[in-house]
Scaffold this motif. Structure first.
Motif, PDB file in Angstrom:
ATOM      1  N   THR A  19       0.792  -1.126   0.022  1.00 28.60           N
ATOM      2  CA  THR A  19       0.358  -0.237   0.120  1.00 28.60           C
ATOM      3  C   THR A  19       1.126   1.282  -0.265  1.00 28.60           C
ATOM      4  O   THR A  19       0.901   1.924  -0.623  1.00 28.60           O
ATOM      5  N   TRP A  20       2.374   1.451   1.042  1.00 29.97           N
ATOM      6  CA  TRP A  20       3.138   2.660   0.514  1.00 29.97           C
ATOM      7  C   TRP A  20       3.768   3.346  -0.519  1.00 29.97           C
ATOM      8  O   TRP A  20       3.487   3.749  -1.107  1.00 29.97           O
TER       9      TRP A  20
ATOM     10  N   GLN B 260       2.118   1.754  -3.644  1.00 30.08           N
ATOM     11  CA  GLN B 260       1.522   1.956  -4.064  1.00 30.08           C
ATOM     12  C   GLN B 260       1.107   4.033  -4.434  1.00 30.08           C
ATOM     13  O   GLN B 260       1.448   4.735  -4.828  1.00 30.08           O
ATOM     14  N   GLU B 261       0.905   3.984  -2.386  1.00 26.60           N
ATOM     15  CA  GLU B 261       0.749   5.361  -2.526  1.00 26.60           C
ATOM     16  C   GLU B 261       1.540   6.520  -2.936  1.00 26.60           C
ATOM     17  O   GLU B 261       1.665   7.967  -3.630  1.00 26.60           O
TER      18      GLU B 261
ATOM     19  N   ASP C 279       2.291   6.724  -6.703  1.00 23.54           N
ATOM     20  CA  ASP C 279       0.867   7.408  -7.039  1.00 23.54           C
ATOM     21  C   ASP C 279       1.105   9.125  -6.670  1.00 23.54           C
ATOM     22  O   ASP C 279       0.841   9.628  -7.835  1.00 23.54           O
TER      23      ASP C 279
END
Length: 120
Positions: A106-107, A109-110, A113
């Protein structure tokens, strides 16, 4: 002789900065004034006398000069150990790095982005 050993000795000299001790194995050592007891020592002569037999702990040992740094304070503190207070933690749950491992994708991907937005 090694650091941590507890050895009997006799005080052979008292100076304002510490006391010289002849240990049972023939080595000489110094109990620095800061190692006599916990807290402030105003007058060393109030605590140690010539010819006094003492049990000391080796804090440091120089093999080349055969001289030891000694302490009475460490033995005093050993007797006064307080039981450890319980801390309220989740150490007993043994999570390890698993929560970090699960959050890592998740980190990543963040971060991707965010970088993509900055480059627009």
């Amino acid at each position: 002789m090694k650091i941590g050993d507890k050895i009997q000795g006799i005080i052979t000299g008292v100076q304002p900065y510490g006391a010289f001790v002849e240990l049972e194995d023939g080595t000489t050592g110094l109990i620095h004034i800061s190692e006599i007891k916990t807290g402030f020592v105003d007058n060393i002569h109030d605590h140690l006398k010539m010819g006094q037999q003492v049990l000391v702990q080796v804090v440091d040992y120089d093999e080349f000069s055969k001289k030891a740094s000694l302490s009475l304070r460490t033995l005093e503190e050993e007797k006064q150990k307080f039981p450890r207070r319980h801390r309220f933690t989740n150490d007993r749950n043994k999570f390890g790095f698993q929560p970090l491992e699960e959050a890592m994708p998740t980190w990543i991907q963040e971060a991707k982005d965010m970088l993509a937005q900055e480059n627009k």
